[in-house]
Design an enzyme around this catalytic site. Structure first.
Site, PDB file in Angstrom:
ATOM      1  N   ARG A  92      -1.139   9.094  11.590  1.00 24.15           N
ATOM      2  CA  ARG A  92      -2.076   7.621  12.122  1.00 24.15           C
ATOM      3  C   ARG A  92      -3.086   7.859  13.004  1.00 24.15           C
ATOM      4  O   ARG A  92      -2.935   8.563  14.005  1.00 24.15           O
ATOM      5  CB  ARG A  92      -0.987   6.772  12.704  1.00 24.15           C
ATOM      6  CG  ARG A  92      -1.247   5.666  12.998  1.00 24.15           C
ATOM      7  CD  ARG A  92      -1.447   4.594  11.970  1.00 24.15           C
ATOM      8  NE  ARG A  92      -1.608   3.085  12.136  1.00 24.15           N
ATOM      9  CZ  ARG A  92      -0.688   2.252  12.732  1.00 24.15           C
ATOM     10  NH1 ARG A  92       0.753   2.716  12.579  1.00 24.15           N
ATOM     11  NH2 ARG A  92      -0.905   0.986  12.627  1.00 24.15           N
TER      12      ARG A  92
ATOM     13  N   LYS B 272       2.487   4.529   1.233  1.00 24.28           N
ATOM     14  CA  LYS B 272       2.740   5.037   2.728  1.00 24.28           C
ATOM     15  C   LYS B 272       2.210   6.547   2.604  1.00 24.28           C
ATOM     16  O   LYS B 272       3.057   7.327   2.132  1.00 24.28           O
ATOM     17  CB  LYS B 272       3.996   4.944   3.464  1.00 24.28           C
ATOM     18  CG  LYS B 272       4.463   5.513   4.693  1.00 24.28           C
ATOM     19  CD  LYS B 272       5.747   5.162   5.099  1.00 24.28           C
ATOM     20  CE  LYS B 272       5.896   5.339   6.716  1.00 24.28           C
ATOM     21  NZ  LYS B 272       5.435   6.766   7.119  1.00 24.28           N
TER      22      LYS B 272
ATOM     23  N   GLU C 241       0.919  -1.229  -0.109  1.00 23.83           N
ATOM     24  CA  GLU C 241      -0.052  -0.052  -0.126  1.00 23.83           C
ATOM     25  C   GLU C 241       0.905   1.263   0.005  1.00 23.83           C
ATOM     26  O   GLU C 241       1.860   1.180   0.396  1.00 23.83           O
ATOM     27  CB  GLU C 241      -0.997   0.142   1.330  1.00 23.83           C
ATOM     28  CG  GLU C 241      -1.714  -1.126   1.534  1.00 23.83           C
ATOM     29  CD  GLU C 241      -1.910  -1.328   3.272  1.00 23.83           C
ATOM     30  OE1 GLU C 241      -1.498  -0.199   3.993  1.00 23.83           O
ATOM     31  OE2 GLU C 241      -3.118  -2.093   3.405  1.00 23.83           O
TER      32      GLU C 241
ATOM     33  N   LYS D  80       8.410  -0.698   6.211  1.00 25.71           N
ATOM     34  CA  LYS D  80       8.092   0.610   5.514  1.00 25.71           C
ATOM     35  C   LYS D  80       9.276   0.904   4.526  1.00 25.71           C
ATOM     36  O   LYS D  80      10.531   0.876   5.303  1.00 25.71           O
ATOM     37  CB  LYS D  80       7.823   1.692   6.542  1.00 25.71           C
ATOM     38  CG  LYS D  80       9.020   1.725   7.566  1.00 25.71           C
ATOM     39  CD  LYS D  80       8.432   3.011   8.612  1.00 25.71           C
ATOM     40  CE  LYS D  80       9.680   3.196   9.592  1.00 25.71           C
ATOM     41  NZ  LYS D  80       9.147   3.938  10.940  1.00 25.71           N
TER      42      LYS D  80
END
Ligand code: AMP
Length: 565
Positions: free
Chosen positions: A248, A243, A241, A411
């Site tokens: 958040r 970032k 996906e 990440k």
């Protein structure tokens, strides 16, 4: 009735021993013998919480209120209290030291129930002036120095006894003969460790139902440098996906009630009434994980737009219009009665997508499954071109592990890494910034300590500097008129050209050309990067020319004192 004096003696005994097991035993012994209400209070207060984790009330007691009350009660010079606080690094022990000796026949009588009653009253008042008499009445009931010390620690939610949440969890398990994992699981569902202690005592912890409106720790990601690293580590398939570059957020909804929590587990829905309105319009009960983004006409805007919304308790119609925001979900942990935490990611996302298909007001981040590093590289470039920060890679069959950075999520950011550092000192700048605290010394975590790694002054706007100056003055521990040592509370994301070895800072490293990329309002000290991560970057291939000494820099203020966090 549990006396504050007994609670204080237990925690003093726990603080005096280094071993976690011994601390845990002291806690367990105390918890076993209490009535349920005191059991809840003992756990909460030891954990630095005035209320249950599921209770959103705050007491609003600041160190300024406590300081004023103590000075008044003891009739001491402000400088004496300030000097003792600096020496102890906290107000609780300072008050303990200055407290007068108790009369020989005086018996401590202040109970944990008295404190709870005062906390209810404090939460019900908003004005500091109205809080003072309540605090004064409470502190005035202390007889011994240890009572006074612990009351201040509890009032300020700053215990520093080494009895952290982990020790308390293990203490609850030991007290009632349960496994730690049973306690953790029950806490995950029920939310408050005090309530868990009571459930455990009565052997009904297995019946704890999932309750919304207590924030779960977020699942975290490990950094990787290249797409190939993911396949070297775990091979197979990954969900990928973009970032997103926002905040958040965990969204809880039940009926009309909506709460949005950030990574620091603080509620931010007051700052985002537009997001709350959209979420409220989606029928059903749920807990979703995702990101709040600056958003207009179906597209994300620059992150700076979102910063204008953060920290605001009231948002005007104009601000909503100028700086709109939206929530984009990428995970579902609870959906219409079903707890999804333990299901594989692909199943959770399937449930989320099916739900959003019926309720299109709910935005969901697109994801896909890949098994080829070349596709990940291409997706990374596409994400960057689209203006996103990078790419997330998530193991297809991973369960949602709150608070864990286990490698199930990775990440991949821009090729230049950044470090999230904690500001330990702020100093007056030069030229037009000479009236503001605009030069910041920052640190990374080294076990339980913070070690300085650098200093930076570029990258923040004048408006941010003005806000930071007020903030840093309010959390200053000491100052020499020019440099303010501050409580380690503010996290900044720092970009740099390389990491070098250096004797200038306690970390043993320095950054070359550090720049403040962003103030991370969404992160707390516990989220800051570690010395291990610094070492990793230092040793990585990207850190070229690492033998170069850093350029001369202004002198660095003294090292911070060591803090618990
Ligand atoms: P970092 O802030 O660099 O530690 O990276 C982790 C953060 O990335 C998370 O806390 C999220 O705020 C953010 N993030 C952005 N997009 C995603 C995504 N698709 N999945 C998970 N986290 C994401």
């Amino acid at each position: 009735m549990l006396l504050l004096a007994t609670f204080a003696a237990t925690l003093d005994a726990a603080a005096a021993v280094a071993s976690k097991l011994a601390k845990q035993k002291a806690v367990a012994e105390l918890l076993r013998g209490l009535e349920d209400d005191d059991r809840r209070r003992a756990v909460r207060y030891a954990n630095g919480r005035p209320f249950a984790a599921t209770d959103e009330r705050v007491t609003g007691v600041s160190s300024r209120i406590v300081g004023d009350v103590v000075r008044d009660l003891l009739r001491i010079d402000p400088a004496v209290l300030r000097e003792a606080s600096i020496r102890h690094g906290e107000l609780g022990e300072a008050v303990g030291e200055l407290w007068p000796a108790a009369a020989p026949d005086a018996e401590p009588a202040l109970t944990m129930a008295d404190i709870a009653t005062a906390f209810d009253a404090l939460a019900a008042t908003t004005q500091p002036a109205a809080k003072k008499p309540i605090v004064r009445d409470l502190i005035g009931q202390c007889v011994t120095d240890r009572e006074a010390c612990y009351l201040v620690k509890i009032l300020l939610s700053d215990l520093r006894t080494g009895v952290r949440e982990g020790v308390l969890q293990a203490g609850v398990a030991e007290a009632f003969g349960l496994e730690l994992k049973e306690i953790l699981r029950t806490q995950l569902l029920a939310g408050d460790l005090g309530d868990v202690a009571v459930l455990a005592k009565h052997g009904v912890h297995g019946e704890a139902a999932f309750s919304l409106f207590h924030p779960l720790q977020f699942m975290l990601a490990n950094p990787i440098e290249t797409a190939a690293d993911a396949f070297d580590e775990a091979g197979g398939e990954w969900v990928i996906e973009d970032k997103l570059d926002g905040i958040r957020a965990q969204v809880h909804k039940q009926g009309d009630r909506v709460a949005i929590y950030t990574r620091t587990l603080d509620r931010v829905d007051e700052s985002f009434p537009d997001v709350v309105r959209v979420i409220r319009s989606v029928p059903g009960d749920f807990l979703l994980d995702g990101e709040v983004l600056p958003w207009r006409d179906g597209r994300a805007l620059a992150f700076a737009v979102l910063q204008k919304r953060l920290g605001r308790k009231t948002v005007t119609a104009k601000q909503l219009l100028d700086h709109p925001a939206a929530f984009i979900a990428f995970d579902a942990l609870f959906l219409n009665g079903e707890l999804l935490l333990d299901q594989p990611l692909v199943e959770r996302q399937k449930a989320l997508n099916a739900f959003a298909a019926i309720h299109p007001a709910l935005l969901v981040l697109p994801s896909r499954i890949v098994s080829d590093p070349a596709l990940v590289e291409a997706a990374f470039e596409a994400a960057r071109t689209a203006g996103n920060e990078g790419l997330m890679l998530k193991q297809t069959h991973s369960t949602y592990t709150p608070g864990r950075r286990g490698g199930a999520w990775l990440k991949l950011k821009s090729h230049l890494p950044t470090l999230d550092c904690v500001v330990t000192a702020a100093e007056y700048g030069h030229g037009k910034r000479r009236g503001s605290l605009s030069d910041y010394t920052f640190a990374v975590r080294d076990g339980e300590k913070l070690v300085n790694i650098g200093k930076a002054y570029s990258g923040v706007t004048d408006a941010e500097i003005a806000e930071l100056t007020t903030l840093f003055k309010s959390i200053a521990i000491s100052d020499n008129g020019r440099v303010f040592q501050v409580e380690p509370k503010v996290v900044m994301e720092i970009a740099f050209d390389q990491i070098t070895e250096s004797t200038r800072h306690a970390s043993g490293y320095a950054m070359r050309f550090p720049r403040i990329k962003r103030i991370r309002i969404d992160k707390g000290v516990a989220d800051a990067d570690t010395i291990e991560r610094v070492r990793e970057i230092y040793e990585s291939a990207g850190n070229l020319g690492r033998k170069v000494e850093p350029p001369p820099q202004p002198p660095v203020p003294a090292e911070p004192t060591l803090f618990d966090f």
